[in-house]
Design a protein around this motif. Sequence first.
Motif, short mmCIF file in Angstrom:
data_model
loop_
_atom_site.label_atom_id
_atom_site.label_comp_id
_atom_site.label_asym_id
_atom_site.label_seq_id
_atom_site.Cartn_x
_atom_site.Cartn_y
_atom_site.Cartn_z
N LEU A 154 0.81 -1.21 0.00
CA LEU A 154 0.00 0.00 0.00
C LEU A 154 0.84 1.26 0.00
O LEU A 154 0.33 2.36 -0.17
CB LEU A 154 -0.93 0.00 1.22
N GLU A 155 2.14 1.10 0.22
CA GLU A 155 3.02 2.27 0.22
C GLU A 155 3.56 2.59 -1.16
O GLU A 155 4.41 3.45 -1.31
CB GLU A 155 4.18 2.05 1.20
N ARG A 156 3.09 1.85 -2.15
CA ARG A 156 3.55 2.15 -3.50
C ARG A 156 2.94 3.46 -3.97
O ARG A 156 1.86 3.85 -3.52
CB ARG A 156 3.12 1.03 -4.45
N MET A 172 0.90 6.04 -6.29
CA MET A 172 -0.37 5.81 -6.99
C MET A 172 -0.14 5.60 -8.48
O MET A 172 0.60 6.35 -9.10
CB MET A 172 -1.25 7.04 -6.83
N ARG A 209 0.55 8.15 -2.13
CA ARG A 209 0.75 6.69 -2.15
C ARG A 209 -0.63 6.05 -2.20
O ARG A 209 -1.64 6.72 -1.98
CB ARG A 209 1.44 6.25 -0.85
N LEU A 210 -0.64 4.73 -2.40
CA LEU A 210 -1.94 4.04 -2.43
C LEU A 210 -2.67 4.11 -1.10
O LEU A 210 -3.88 4.04 -1.05
CB LEU A 210 -1.74 2.57 -2.85
N SER A 211 -1.91 4.23 -0.03
CA SER A 211 -2.56 4.27 1.29
C SER A 211 -2.90 5.69 1.72
O SER A 211 -3.37 5.89 2.83
CB SER A 211 -1.64 3.62 2.32
N THR A 212 -2.67 6.65 0.86
CA THR A 212 -3.07 8.03 1.17
C THR A 212 -4.54 8.17 0.82
O THR A 212 -4.94 7.87 -0.30
CB THR A 212 -2.22 9.02 0.35
N ARG A 221 -0.99 6.61 4.96
CA ARG A 221 -1.00 5.28 5.57
C ARG A 221 -2.23 5.04 6.42
O ARG A 221 -2.16 4.67 7.59
CB ARG A 221 0.28 5.07 6.40
#
Lengths: 225, 159
Positions: free
Chosen positions: A50-52, A54, B67-70, B93
């Motif tokens: 998930l830290e990748r 976007m 990021r994807l977790s944002t 996160r």
Amino acid sequence: MTTEILDIQPVDCWKTNGVWSPASQRCEKLKSVVHCRNCEIFMQAGRDLLERPMPENYRQEWTKVMATQKEQEKLGTISVIIFRIAKELFALPTRILAEIIAIQPMHSIPHRKNPILIGLVNVHGEIQLCVSLQVLLEVAAQPVSSYDKSQQRMIVIDHQDEQWVFPVDEIRGIYRMHPSTLKNAPVTVSKSNAAFTKGLFNWKEEYVAFLDSELVLYRLNRSMQ
Amino acid sequence: MLVLVFFLGDDKYMVECEKIREISPMVTLKKVPHSPDFFAGFFNYRGAVVPVIDLRQLIQESACEMRLSTRIILIDYINRDNLPDMFGFIAERVTEATKKSKEAFILPSVNFQETPYFSGFVMEGEKMIQCIDLNVLSRSFDFQQPFEFYHLPDDSLCD
């Protein structure tokens, strides 16, 4: 800054010496954590995904999704199982459904006078009464040539400790239906059929008769006495 | 009570889940010229226009990383006209919600006027996780008036 994250070498110890590895040499940690999914390293790897950064179109896609109105499912829908007997579709509430089984050999009962009771079947070692909803609902039989036996199943219903088994020609699936979508059965429907029908609803451009399960069970009970 | 855990940079924060309406993935926001740095833009949330702030920009003066977790956390609050309203904030996160007892929150004896929205701390081993009071945070903005961060008068902190 984003390259920094991409540079991290993916650890996949769960594949090399963890539970998903074919190797016999196992990670020492498994003794304490039992399964890789309980291990810190595995959890961290999941978090790192998930830290990748976007992806390109991620934001555009979600912008579109979040801008549209949420479809609100109607409250109070009931789950029904839709099945076919001859040419007609019927529905019964899923809560009285115990299971769907393949067609079982039927043991006929000698000297039976009741056309509804068609025999006995073995359901997981228990003998159950097999009834014909086709006779009960007075559904006109199809010509034998149009039979497709591969679609036939038996429905086991279980309601207040009463079990009944009946064969159907096809199971169409389980569907959520709102009682407000029920329409009255047209007057042309044969009387007995209409009495058992609470209403009709539209399902994939076909009409399904929603059966009054209590009345069906009551009639089945009565017919056995 | 249920709390949402998220990060701003390397610091961990918590908010109560009660006021959270929805957690949305990061979307493209409509930027407004001459708005303060921490104002990330307007969010087309199912047809409604919702102001979104970048919480990391507000607290740490650097923008959240994409990021994807944002994600955007949407908060229901009562505005100055006593009407229900919504605002969102971006945090990093956002992957965890956890249960904490009320006793776990420890209030510091001092609070600062610049950051009235910080409430208590939750201890996690040797780490201290700061909690953000969404009520105070929502009152810290005056979304109707020319938009700026609003320093609450001292007395409103006492409630």
